[in-house]
Design an enzyme around this catalytic site. Structure first.
Site, PDB file in Angstrom:
ATOM      1  N   ASP A   1       0.943  -1.246   0.044  1.00  0.00           N
ATOM      2  CA  ASP A   1       0.205  -0.029  -0.028  1.00  0.00           C
ATOM      3  C   ASP A   1       0.962   1.170  -0.086  1.00  0.00           C
ATOM      4  OD1 ASP A   1      -2.449   1.681   0.421  1.00  0.00           O
ATOM      5  OD2 ASP A   1      -1.621   1.833   2.518  1.00  0.00           O
ATOM      6  N   LEU A   2       0.357   2.269  -0.343  1.00  0.00           N
ATOM      7  CA  LEU A   2       1.046   3.407  -0.357  1.00  0.00           C
ATOM      8  C   LEU A   2       1.101   4.440   0.797  1.00  0.00           C
ATOM      9  CD1 LEU A   2       3.197   5.481  -2.274  1.00  0.00           C
ATOM     10  CD2 LEU A   2       1.026   6.564  -2.967  1.00  0.00           C
ATOM     11  N   ASP A   3      -0.208   5.088   0.888  1.00  0.00           N
ATOM     12  CA  ASP A   3      -0.373   6.155   2.010  1.00  0.00           C
ATOM     13  C   ASP A   3      -0.263   5.369   3.364  1.00  0.00           C
ATOM     14  OD1 ASP A   3      -1.162   8.050   0.144  1.00  0.00           O
ATOM     15  OD2 ASP A   3      -3.005   7.330  -0.202  1.00  0.00           O
TER      16      ASP A   3
ATOM     17  N   THR B   1       1.297  10.200   3.976  1.00  0.00           N
ATOM     18  CA  THR B   1       0.595  11.238   3.226  1.00  0.00           C
ATOM     19  C   THR B   1      -0.630  10.924   3.983  1.00  0.00           C
ATOM     20  OG1 THR B   1       0.210   9.237   1.704  1.00  0.00           O
ATOM     21  CG2 THR B   1       1.470  11.193   0.824  1.00  0.00           C
TER      22      THR B   1
ATOM     23  N   LYS C   1      -8.828   5.688   6.116  1.00  0.00           N
ATOM     24  CA  LYS C   1      -7.692   4.872   5.527  1.00  0.00           C
ATOM     25  C   LYS C   1      -8.065   4.031   4.548  1.00  0.00           C
ATOM     26  CE  LYS C   1      -4.626   6.516   9.476  1.00  0.00           C
ATOM     27  NZ  LYS C   1      -3.863   6.112  10.458  1.00  0.00           N
ATOM     28  N   GLY C   2      -7.372   3.909   3.502  1.00  0.00           N
ATOM     29  CA  GLY C   2      -7.580   2.691   2.591  1.00  0.00           C
ATOM     30  C   GLY C   2      -8.557   2.876   1.703  1.00  0.00           C
TER      31      GLY C   2
ATOM     32  N   ARG D   1     -11.639   8.076  -2.477  1.00  0.00           N
ATOM     33  CA  ARG D   1     -11.712   9.719  -2.090  1.00  0.00           C
ATOM     34  C   ARG D   1     -13.408   9.874  -2.143  1.00  0.00           C
ATOM     35  NH1 ARG D   1      -9.458  13.176  -6.866  1.00  0.00           N
ATOM     36  NH2 ARG D   1      -7.796  11.785  -6.133  1.00  0.00           N
TER      37      ARG D   1
ATOM     38  N   SER E   1      -2.628   0.481  -4.127  1.00  0.00           N
ATOM     39  CA  SER E   1      -3.244   1.621  -3.380  1.00  0.00           C
ATOM     40  C   SER E   1      -4.488   1.925  -4.088  1.00  0.00           C
ATOM     41  CB  SER E   1      -2.359   2.735  -3.726  1.00  0.00           C
ATOM     42  OG  SER E   1      -2.651   4.172  -3.218  1.00  0.00           O
ATOM     43  N   ALA E   2      -5.458   2.682  -3.116  1.00  0.00           N
ATOM     44  CA  ALA E   2      -6.618   3.211  -3.511  1.00  0.00           C
ATOM     45  C   ALA E   2      -6.727   4.628  -4.263  1.00  0.00           C
ATOM     46  CB  ALA E   2      -7.720   3.331  -2.503  1.00  0.00           C
ATOM     47  N   SER E   3      -5.343   4.998  -3.930  1.00  0.00           N
ATOM     48  CA  SER E   3      -5.240   6.535  -4.342  1.00  0.00           C
ATOM     49  C   SER E   3      -4.869   6.659  -5.954  1.00  0.00           C
ATOM     50  CB  SER E   3      -3.941   7.290  -3.618  1.00  0.00           C
ATOM     51  OG  SER E   3      -3.773   8.525  -4.301  1.00  0.00           O
TER      52      SER E   3
ATOM     53  N   ASN F   1      -3.617   9.424  -6.865  1.00  0.00           N
ATOM     54  CA  ASN F   1      -2.279  10.051  -7.011  1.00  0.00           C
ATOM     55  C   ASN F   1      -1.281   9.372  -6.905  1.00  0.00           C
ATOM     56  OD1 ASN F   1      -3.596  12.892  -7.167  1.00  0.00           O
ATOM     57  ND2 ASN F   1      -4.309  12.445  -5.240  1.00  0.00           N
TER      58      ASN F   1
ATOM     59  N   LYS G   1     -11.198  -1.140  -1.554  1.00  0.00           N
ATOM     60  CA  LYS G   1     -10.601  -2.053  -0.249  1.00  0.00           C
ATOM     61  C   LYS G   1     -11.965  -1.758   0.778  1.00  0.00           C
ATOM     62  CE  LYS G   1      -5.953  -1.135  -0.830  1.00  0.00           C
ATOM     63  NZ  LYS G   1      -4.558  -0.141  -0.289  1.00  0.00           N
TER      64      LYS G   1
ATOM     65  N   GLU H   1       0.200  -3.320   4.616  1.00  0.00           N
ATOM     66  CA  GLU H   1      -0.914  -2.294   4.776  1.00  0.00           C
ATOM     67  C   GLU H   1      -1.086  -1.670   6.215  1.00  0.00           C
ATOM     68  OE1 GLU H   1      -3.905  -0.743   4.025  1.00  0.00           O
ATOM     69  OE2 GLU H   1      -3.970  -1.427   1.932  1.00  0.00           O
ATOM     70  N   ASP H   2      -1.555  -0.464   6.121  1.00  0.00           N
ATOM     71  CA  ASP H   2      -1.830   0.284   7.398  1.00  0.00           C
ATOM     72  C   ASP H   2      -3.309   0.580   7.930  1.00  0.00           C
ATOM     73  OD1 ASP H   2      -2.266   2.107   5.474  1.00  0.00           O
ATOM     74  OD2 ASP H   2      -1.856   3.840   6.840  1.00  0.00           O
TER      75      ASP H   2
HETATM   76  C1  BG6 Z   1      -5.766   5.828   0.173  1.00  0.00           C
HETATM   77  C2  BG6 Z   1      -5.756   6.607   1.545  1.00  0.00           C
HETATM   78  O1  BG6 Z   1      -4.347   5.315  -0.051  1.00  0.00           O
HETATM   79  O2  BG6 Z   1      -6.052   6.630  -0.872  1.00  0.00           O
HETATM   80  C3  BG6 Z   1      -7.519   7.124   1.653  1.00  0.00           C
HETATM   81  O3  BG6 Z   1      -5.531   5.602   2.550  1.00  0.00           O
HETATM   82  C4  BG6 Z   1      -7.698   8.020   0.283  1.00  0.00           C
HETATM   83  O4  BG6 Z   1      -7.412   7.732   2.637  1.00  0.00           O
HETATM   84  C5  BG6 Z   1      -7.579   7.103  -1.023  1.00  0.00           C
HETATM   85  O5  BG6 Z   1      -9.058   8.333   0.637  1.00  0.00           O
HETATM   86  C6  BG6 Z   1      -7.906   7.966  -2.368  1.00  0.00           C
HETATM   87  O6  BG6 Z   1      -6.615   8.796  -2.444  1.00  0.00           O
HETATM   88  P1  BG6 Z   1      -6.784  10.022  -3.618  1.00  0.00           P
HETATM   89  O7  BG6 Z   1      -5.274  10.449  -3.483  1.00  0.00           O
HETATM   90  O8  BG6 Z   1      -7.006   9.337  -4.684  1.00  0.00           O
HETATM   91  O9  BG6 Z   1      -7.701  10.980  -2.997  1.00  0.00           O
HETATM   92 MG    MG Z   2      -2.420   3.103   3.544  1.00  0.00          MG
END
Ligand code: BG6
Ligand code: MG
Length: 216
Positions: free
Chosen positions: A9-11, A17, A45-46, A49, A114-116, A118, A145, A169-170
């Site tokens: 996982d990233l964040d 972050t 977390k995880g 958005r 990662s769910a992000s 970014n 997730k 994973e956190d």
């Molecule tokens: C996850 C974070 O990695 O990414 C979440 O733990 C976050 O808190 C999710 O909401 C989505 O991230 P982003 O960067 O697409 O807004």
């Molecule tokens: Mg995380």
């Protein structure tokens, strides 16, 4: 020797972050008069958005139009990006490179899960993108997730069977996703919160390379 894959996982695992996500959500919550603190932030977390904003509006008992919802998503991300744009390799969490370099030196394939949305640009900023054979992020998954989709796609891209993958994973949702994928889960954080993980460590400084070796 069996082929093993490591998925990160990233964040909150590779970079801190989670704090920037919190600050950006807190700013929006304050503006909307919604009570929001670090404890409520655990639920963010995880998760995607979109799901975070749904939870925030539930906390505030607010219902809005789709247009307003989308505008707040953009607003939060713009605030978040102000922090992200300043990031560099100094924000990699302690001893993460120790583990990534060990795996790279032993040619063990690594993926990001990662769910992000970014994720890729953050990996570029902190100069870790070359370590990962696959980057699976919020742009590729349809089910967030705790659904195992993100990790199953990562395993497939690495060409490794799910049961031979290890996930770091956190988030509670991320540990559940890894477990549902049939993978070994390593929780990074508070053992009381991440109790369902196969193993937990408060952070990477507590992880011995012998432990990594034993997983390979
Ligand atoms: C996850 C974070 O990695 O990414 C979440 O733990 C976050 O808190 C999710 O909401 C989505 O991230 P982003 O960067 O697409 O807004
Ligand atoms: Mg995380």
């Amino acid at each position: 020797m069996k082929k093993v894959g490591f998925i990160f996982d990233l964040d909150g695992v590779i970079v801190d972050t989670a704090g920037y996500h919190y600050l950006a959500w807190k700013k929006l919550a304050d503006r909307l008069g919604i009570p929001f603190d670090e404890e409520a932030n655990e639920r963010f977390k995880g998760v995607s958005r979109k799901r975070c904003l749904e939870i925030l509006l539930e906390l505030g008992g607010i219902q809005v139009s789709q247009e307003q919802f989308d505008a707040w998503l953009v607003e939060k991300n713009e605030d978040y990006l102000l922090y992200i744009n300043e990031m560099d390799a100094s924000e990699i969490l302690p001893d993460v490179p120790k583990v990534l370099n060990y795996l790279k030196d032993h040619q063990i394939p690594m993926a990001l899960g990662s769910a992000s949305k970014n994720a890729r640009s953050i990996l570029e900023k902190v100069q870790l993108l070359p370590y990962f054979e696959a980057v699976v992020d919020g742009n590729q998954v349809s089910k967030a997730k705790p659904d195992p989709e993100v990790f199953l796609i990562a395993a497939r891209e690495l060409g490794v069977a799910p049961e031979d993958c290890v996930v770091f994973e956190d988030a509670v949702a991320g540990i559940e996703a890894a477990n549902r994928a049939g993978m070994t889960s390593v929780g990074i954080g508070d053992a009381d919160i991440l109790g369902d993980a196969s193993y937990t460590f408060t952070d990477f400084t507590k992880i011995d390379l012998e432990f990594i070796k034993d997983l390979t």
